[in-house]
Each structure stands twice: as C-alpha cells, then as structure tokens.
Design a protein around this motif. Sequence first.
Motif, PDB file in Angstrom:
ATOM      1  N   LEU A   1      -6.545  -4.308 -10.355  1.00  0.00           N
ATOM      2  CA  LEU A   1      -5.306  -5.047 -10.124  1.00  0.00           C
ATOM      3  C   LEU A   1      -4.204  -4.105  -9.636  1.00  0.00           C
ATOM      4  O   LEU A   1      -3.474  -4.419  -8.685  1.00  0.00           O
ATOM      5  CB  LEU A   1      -4.873  -5.763 -11.409  1.00  0.00           C
ATOM      6  CG  LEU A   1      -3.581  -6.578 -11.330  1.00  0.00           C
ATOM      7  CD1 LEU A   1      -3.686  -7.668 -10.273  1.00  0.00           C
ATOM      8  CD2 LEU A   1      -3.245  -7.183 -12.699  1.00  0.00           C
ATOM      9  N   GLY A   2      -4.073  -2.965 -10.287  1.00  0.00           N
ATOM     10  CA  GLY A   2      -3.066  -1.992  -9.858  1.00  0.00           C
ATOM     11  C   GLY A   2      -3.313  -1.501  -8.450  1.00  0.00           C
ATOM     12  O   GLY A   2      -2.376  -1.290  -7.666  1.00  0.00           O
ATOM     13  N   LEU A   3      -4.584  -1.322  -8.094  1.00  0.00           N
ATOM     14  CA  LEU A   3      -4.936  -0.870  -6.750  1.00  0.00           C
ATOM     15  C   LEU A   3      -4.508  -1.893  -5.701  1.00  0.00           C
ATOM     16  O   LEU A   3      -3.988  -1.532  -4.636  1.00  0.00           O
ATOM     17  CB  LEU A   3      -6.446  -0.627  -6.677  1.00  0.00           C
ATOM     18  CG  LEU A   3      -7.013  -0.027  -5.393  1.00  0.00           C
ATOM     19  CD1 LEU A   3      -6.378   1.317  -5.097  1.00  0.00           C
ATOM     20  CD2 LEU A   3      -8.530   0.113  -5.526  1.00  0.00           C
ATOM     21  N   CYS A   4      -4.687  -3.177  -6.004  1.00  0.00           N
ATOM     22  CA  CYS A   4      -4.263  -4.237  -5.074  1.00  0.00           C
ATOM     23  C   CYS A   4      -2.741  -4.250  -4.909  1.00  0.00           C
ATOM     24  O   CYS A   4      -2.225  -4.351  -3.792  1.00  0.00           O
ATOM     25  CB  CYS A   4      -4.751  -5.599  -5.570  1.00  0.00           C
ATOM     26  SG  CYS A   4      -6.546  -5.817  -5.502  1.00  0.00           S
ATOM     27  N   VAL A   5      -2.009  -4.158  -6.024  1.00  0.00           N
ATOM     28  CA  VAL A   5      -0.542  -4.151  -5.970  1.00  0.00           C
ATOM     29  C   VAL A   5      -0.045  -2.957  -5.162  1.00  0.00           C
ATOM     30  O   VAL A   5       0.841  -3.086  -4.294  1.00  0.00           O
ATOM     31  CB  VAL A   5       0.050  -4.121  -7.396  1.00  0.00           C
ATOM     32  CG1 VAL A   5       1.565  -3.909  -7.349  1.00  0.00           C
ATOM     33  CG2 VAL A   5      -0.277  -5.416  -8.134  1.00  0.00           C
ATOM     34  N   PHE A   6      -0.617  -1.796  -5.408  1.00  0.00           N
ATOM     35  CA  PHE A   6      -0.199  -0.577  -4.711  1.00  0.00           C
ATOM     36  C   PHE A   6      -0.443  -0.684  -3.212  1.00  0.00           C
ATOM     37  O   PHE A   6       0.410  -0.314  -2.397  1.00  0.00           O
ATOM     38  CB  PHE A   6      -0.951   0.622  -5.289  1.00  0.00           C
ATOM     39  CG  PHE A   6      -0.571   1.937  -4.683  1.00  0.00           C
ATOM     40  CD1 PHE A   6       0.481   2.671  -5.187  1.00  0.00           C
ATOM     41  CD2 PHE A   6      -1.274   2.446  -3.594  1.00  0.00           C
ATOM     42  CE1 PHE A   6       0.839   3.886  -4.626  1.00  0.00           C
ATOM     43  CE2 PHE A   6      -0.924   3.656  -3.019  1.00  0.00           C
ATOM     44  CZ  PHE A   6       0.135   4.370  -3.543  1.00  0.00           C
ATOM     45  N   THR A   7      -1.602  -1.197  -2.824  1.00  0.00           N
ATOM     46  CA  THR A   7      -1.950  -1.275  -1.409  1.00  0.00           C
ATOM     47  C   THR A   7      -1.055  -2.261  -0.667  1.00  0.00           C
ATOM     48  O   THR A   7      -0.565  -1.973   0.439  1.00  0.00           O
ATOM     49  CB  THR A   7      -3.425  -1.674  -1.259  1.00  0.00           C
ATOM     50  OG1 THR A   7      -4.247  -0.754  -1.980  1.00  0.00           O
ATOM     51  CG2 THR A   7      -3.839  -1.674   0.202  1.00  0.00           C
ATOM     52  N   VAL A   8      -0.822  -3.432  -1.263  1.00  0.00           N
ATOM     53  CA  VAL A   8       0.045  -4.437  -0.622  1.00  0.00           C
ATOM     54  C   VAL A   8       1.484  -3.914  -0.527  1.00  0.00           C
ATOM     55  O   VAL A   8       2.170  -4.098   0.497  1.00  0.00           O
ATOM     56  CB  VAL A   8      -0.006  -5.764  -1.402  1.00  0.00           C
ATOM     57  CG1 VAL A   8       1.025  -6.745  -0.855  1.00  0.00           C
ATOM     58  CG2 VAL A   8      -1.398  -6.371  -1.318  1.00  0.00           C
ATOM     59  N   ALA A   9       1.973  -3.251  -1.587  1.00  0.00           N
ATOM     60  CA  ALA A   9       3.333  -2.701  -1.561  1.00  0.00           C
ATOM     61  C   ALA A   9       3.459  -1.609  -0.507  1.00  0.00           C
ATOM     62  O   ALA A   9       4.523  -1.456   0.114  1.00  0.00           O
ATOM     63  CB  ALA A   9       3.704  -2.164  -2.942  1.00  0.00           C
ATOM     64  N   SER A  10       2.402  -0.840  -0.297  1.00  0.00           N
ATOM     65  CA  SER A  10       2.434   0.188   0.748  1.00  0.00           C
ATOM     66  C   SER A  10       2.615  -0.448   2.116  1.00  0.00           C
ATOM     67  O   SER A  10       3.367   0.058   2.963  1.00  0.00           O
ATOM     68  CB  SER A  10       1.137   1.009   0.718  1.00  0.00           C
ATOM     69  OG  SER A  10       1.004   1.709  -0.494  1.00  0.00           O
ATOM     70  N   LEU A  11       1.931  -1.564   2.346  1.00  0.00           N
ATOM     71  CA  LEU A  11       2.098  -2.283   3.607  1.00  0.00           C
ATOM     72  C   LEU A  11       3.543  -2.768   3.757  1.00  0.00           C
ATOM     73  O   LEU A  11       4.135  -2.657   4.845  1.00  0.00           O
ATOM     74  CB  LEU A  11       1.135  -3.469   3.658  1.00  0.00           C
ATOM     75  CG  LEU A  11       1.238  -4.383   4.878  1.00  0.00           C
ATOM     76  CD1 LEU A  11       0.948  -3.612   6.159  1.00  0.00           C
ATOM     77  CD2 LEU A  11       0.282  -5.571   4.740  1.00  0.00           C
ATOM     78  N   ALA A  12       4.132  -3.289   2.659  1.00  0.00           N
ATOM     79  CA  ALA A  12       5.518  -3.757   2.711  1.00  0.00           C
ATOM     80  C   ALA A  12       6.472  -2.604   3.004  1.00  0.00           C
ATOM     81  O   ALA A  12       7.430  -2.753   3.785  1.00  0.00           O
ATOM     82  CB  ALA A  12       5.884  -4.436   1.392  1.00  0.00           C
ATOM     83  N   CYS A  13       6.246  -1.436   2.407  1.00  0.00           N
ATOM     84  CA  CYS A  13       7.099  -0.268   2.680  1.00  0.00           C
ATOM     85  C   CYS A  13       7.041   0.129   4.153  1.00  0.00           C
ATOM     86  O   CYS A  13       8.051   0.531   4.744  1.00  0.00           O
ATOM     87  CB  CYS A  13       6.654   0.912   1.816  1.00  0.00           C
ATOM     88  SG  CYS A  13       7.030   0.780   0.057  1.00  0.00           S
TER      89      CYS A  13
END
Length: 466
Positions: free
Chosen positions: A71-83
């Motif tokens: 779950l943390g990996l998914c949140v981190f990856t999507v947030a990286s795209l947003a950044c």
Amino acid sequence: MTLVICCSALFMVTLDNTVVNVALPSLQRELHPGEAGLQWVVDAYILSRGVFLFAGGAYGDRFGRRTFFRLGLCVFTVASLACSVAPTTLLLIVFRCVQGAGGAMMTPSSLAIVSNVFTSSRERAQALGIWSASTGLSTAAGPVVGGLLVEAVGWRGVFWINIPIGVVVLIATRFIPDSRAEQSRPLDVAGQLAMIVCLGSLIYALIDAPSAGWGSPTVVGLLVLFAAATVFFIAVERRNPQPMLPLHIFRNPSLVGAVCIAINAFLCLGAFVFFNSLYLQDVRGLSPLQAGLLTVPTTVATLVLSPISGRLTGTRGTRLPATLACALISLGMAIQAAVISPTTNLGLLLLGYMVLGCGTGLVNAPATNAAVSSLPRSQSGVAGATTSTARQIGTSLGVALIGSIIFSISRTPLEGAGERVSAAVATGYTDGLRAGYALAAVIALGCTVLSLLIFRNERRDDSPTA
C-alpha cells in the motif's frame, strides 16, 4: 530475494531525501520559490515521512507487513507522479507530504520483514548492514542521480524515476513472506497528532527565523507551541497503555545511543547535501551534473564502507563502527568548515566529501542493529520506526537548523534564482556555511564520545536475540 526487494524500495524512498537537492536551482528558475520555499520542498517530504513512521510500523504489525508495504509503495509511486507535474511550489510541497507518508508506510515494514526473515543475531546484523547500506548509498548517490536527471530532462525528472522502479518492486512483492506481530498495537491518534504539531512547529520556526527574526511573534509562538506539544506528547504516551512510542524503551542505553547517532549523522548529511548543492551551483556556477559528479567521492566511500560496517557490527559489536562513523563525520564537516569559500580549491572540498562519505557508510549498520537488538523481535516495527524517525528528524534539523544559521549570518538571499550569484552574496553565504558546518562538526564530535560511553565492543554469537 526478500532482502533485494526491501533494499530496492528503501533505496527509492531514501533517494528522494537527497535527489531533489541538486534540482533546487533549476526548480528555482521555473517556480520561483524563496529560500524558505526551497527548504520546505525538501523538509515537507522528510518531515512527513518522519512523523508517520510510527503509524506505519503499527499498521504493518497489525494488518501484515507485506500488505502495508504494498500500500505504501502505491501511495509513494502515485505521489511521485503528482510531484512531477506540480504547477506551483505550494502544490509541490503538498504532494511531497503525501509522498513522504507513502515512504513512511514502507520503511518500518521493510525493516520488520528483514528482521523476521533473518533470525540469528549475526545473520541479522549482516542483513541489516546491507539494508542500512541502501539508505546511506541512496543518500550519497542522490546528487549524482539528480544531476544526471536534471541535465537530461529537467527538475521534474527526479520524480519520474520513481515510477518504473515502484511498478517493478510492486510486482516483485509477491516473493516477500508476510508476517505480523502476535499482539498488534492500535493507532495512537492523540500521540500521532502531538508528534505532527511538535516537529512541524519546530521546523517551521527554524526555517522562518532568518527572515522573520528570532524574536518575532510568529517564531516565538511556534517555539511555545513546540514546547507545549512536546509536554502533551509525553503525557499522552505515558498514560496510553499501548502508545505509539513506548517511552520506557528509552531506558535502554543502546537504543538511546542509536537514536542520538542517527539524528546526528543525518543532521550533518542533510545539511551538507542541501547547502552544498546551492553552493556548487549558485556560488561556484557549476551545472547540475558537475555539482552531482563532485559528490562522487562521498558516494564511493559510502558504497565501499557500508558492507564493511555490516560485517564489523556482526563480528565486533556496535562500539567500533559507531565511534569511527561519528569521528569521521565530525572530521569531514570540520574540513569543510575550515576551507570553504567562494574560491576553495576543489581538491580540498573533495577531501572533506570523501571523509564525510566514509562516516556515512559506517553509521547505519551499528545504529540500526543497536536499536533492533535492544528490543524483542515482536517490536521490530517499533525499533525500525524509531531509528528511521531519528534519521528523518536529523535530516529535517540539518536543513532547518543549519539553514537558519547560514541565512542568519549571510543576511542576503541567494537572489540569483538558480543563476550564479554576485561576489558579495557568495561571500556572505560561505561565511554562513562555515558557521553551520562548524556547529555540525561539534555535534558529531559529541556523538563520538557518546558512542564510546554507551556501546560495548562485543562479538556477536548466532543465538537469536530475545
């Protein structure tokens, strides 16, 4: 396979602590943040990751470490795209907070997974040495990787790199064995909120002080809020039968030593990576790639000494590598404090970089192993969260505290907006760097003495740690 997967994820998460730093001058040209804005772009991620680590450890212990890791990996990856597509500094800071929360979900779970896979004390020490090496290596490699990405595709590229890595690691997590604590802890909401207010108000005050003044109502109010939140946090944790941070664990000298060393080491490294990038690009006029390549001695020294530190910790105990690490970090910062100027010979700078990298390479394994070995295996999530939070607090303080000293002394902003600054501004900035680096060297020297006093040099056997 489990160790490779966990180290790959941790490398990606900790890389974001430093990879952004080399992109700051380029980001400054496009989004036009002030000095405080630049500090928040870095500290928003670090602080968010730090304050949510204990919650990440608690949820991982309760719902399954592999599940929460994913779950943390998914949140981190999507947030990286947003950044990578953020149009303003404010939105970038918000997305960095979300990205940090995703990293906080992964870090303690990955440490708990590794600790439960390797059960003998010697194997665990060596595995944790490799796990910790990924932290030190990614921290040191950040400027080089960032320089390459900024030169190739611009500052947004430092976030794009997380997306393919995140997808590959997510697919590979099916090879990770799942585990959870026999007695899971409930989420301590009051303690979590108190920690957010406590650390957030302190970092805010330190970042705002150079421009607003130490006696300004805002800074004084933030410091009062920090003190009140600290008292409240301690009171809440003492009364809670299942606290987020069990305060009794700090009766263990080894854990206290591990926390102090982790804070100190990453205070020095965080300050160095952030302000050295601005120094090399804005003061010396180097390109992002040139600035990144100049930190290669730090990266190489960290790479070489990290596995050696793991072996030393596994065979000789914590004292020797911990003491050497703190002493070398102090020496590396002292060298830079002594020689840095707008025209310092690059050879002298590289010497300081290499010595600092040697200390960074040695520090993670003894600090992590001391924390994990001092607590029962069922509390490995707490141990991981404690040391990881200490690293994040140290990095945040490095950027905020040392930055407060630097900008208070220089008194003139880096008005170049990503371009080479004037001679007067360069002189003021390096005057501040000397004072800030000197303070970091003194703090590291104090931790050298602390390591000698707290840790014992003992050989590790193969019996499981209680």
